[in-house]
Design a protein around this motif. Structure first.
Motif, PDB file in Angstrom:
ATOM      1  N   ALA A   1      -8.644   1.049  16.510  1.00  0.00           N
ATOM      2  CA  ALA A   1      -8.272   2.701  17.056  1.00  0.00           C
ATOM      3  C   ALA A   1      -7.871   2.486  18.301  1.00  0.00           C
TER       4      ALA A   1
ATOM      5  N   GLU B   1      -6.440  10.124  22.487  1.00  0.00           N
ATOM      6  CA  GLU B   1      -5.168  10.427  21.971  1.00  0.00           C
ATOM      7  C   GLU B   1      -5.087  12.015  21.993  1.00  0.00           C
TER       8      GLU B   1
ATOM      9  N   LYS C   1     -14.497   4.855  15.814  1.00  0.00           N
ATOM     10  CA  LYS C   1     -13.253   5.338  16.046  1.00  0.00           C
ATOM     11  C   LYS C   1     -13.074   6.562  16.875  1.00  0.00           C
TER      12      LYS C   1
ATOM     13  N   ARG D   1      -9.628   8.085  19.428  1.00  0.00           N
ATOM     14  CA  ARG D   1      -9.066   9.399  18.833  1.00  0.00           C
ATOM     15  C   ARG D   1      -8.940  10.502  19.619  1.00  0.00           C
TER      16      ARG D   1
END
Length: 285
Positions: free
Chosen positions: A32, A253, A246, A250
């Protein structure tokens, strides 16, 4: 999306090679986009140990150090162990084993002393302590606060940070004052599973979007430090508990998409350096 091509650190998670996914979860984190992690030992009873002396805590500490070594072999950056005593142990000792709170305090402080050996001698980065996040008797609360204070005293002596497991809330100035009274700067006290706003210690923010947005805004508006965590449990019997491996990459991001590149750097480069004395950028390179 704002530009950021740096390290991504999960500040607090657990790995259980005995019962859970172990290094497989690390590989999921890497896929990830994750690069670094601080791996905290699970509570002593997860290692099938009924502690009766400080030495009994070594089982969990050695397991954590071992899985961290394997994690560092596959990570783009590296992992570090955080070792200590879960504050919920006091209830198991007092309520289930009939121990006097003062004796439970002494046993838990002995566990902190053993954890400190691993910090002072090398492999571990920081200590873990705290106090119950649920209602307890006054005697148990007093004993728990004594354990936490002992962790602060010990950390001040050996020059490390302390991660705290404690009740929910946004005002922990009393805890920070306790740390400073024994020589540990509040900037080396980390509140695990923190809200997006916290007074006193450094917040390690559980990666829920509302909390992260608040922490990012405080970082950019007021220069507030923060870290990001999942508290991943690696427990197959509780697959939906807390957040998966993950999540930190994430959420990084997502923060970048929201325009918070400055806050991301604060959480993954600046704050780890200030709190723990680690260089996530250099260990990534």
């Amino acid at each position: 999306m704002s530009a950021y091509d740096g390290p991504i650190l999960d500040d607090h998670l657990h790995l259980s090679p005995e019962r859970g996914r172990g290094v497989e979860a690390v590989e999921t984190f890497i896929e990830a986009g994750g690069t670094h992690m601080l791996v905290v030992n699970l509570p002593s009873w997860h290692y099938d140990v009924e502690v009766s002396s400080g030495e009994d805590f070594r089982v969990g500490f050695e397991s954590t150090i071992g899985v961290v070594e394997r994690a560092s072999e596959v990570l783009p950056g590296r992992a570090w162990p955080v070792l200590g005593v879960h504050p919920g142990l006091v209830s198991r000792l007092v309520d289930e084993r009939g121990m006097d709170p003062a004796d439970a305090r002494d046993l838990m402080q002995a566990g902190i002393d053993v954890a400190a050996e691993y910090v002072a001698d090398g492999p571990a980065l920081a200590l873990k302590s705290g106090r119950p996040h649920y209602d307890v008797t006054d005697d148990v609360w007093e004993a728990s606060n004594a354990v936490m204070r002992h962790a602060f005293e010990t950390a001040a002596e050996i020059g490390c940070a302390v991660q705290l497991h404690a009740e929910a809330g946004e005002d922990f100035t009393d805890v920070a004052a306790t740390a400073e009274a024994v020589g540990l700067p509040r900037g080396r006290v980390v509140k695990h599973y923190a809200e997006g706003r916290l007074e006193g210690p450094v917040p390690s923010v559980i990666c829920k979007k509302d909390r992260l947005r608040r922490a990012a805004e405080r970082a950019e508006e007021a220069g507030a430090q923060f870290l990001m965590e999942t508290d991943f449990l690696d427990d197959p019997e509780r697959p939906g508990a807390v957040l998966g491996p993950k999540t930190v990459p994430r959420r990084v991001e997502w923060l970048l998409e929201e325009g918070h590149a400055e806050a991301v750097r604060t959480a993954h480069v600046d704050t780890p350096g200030a709190v723990y004395g680690i260089d996530t950028q250099a260990t990534l390179d």
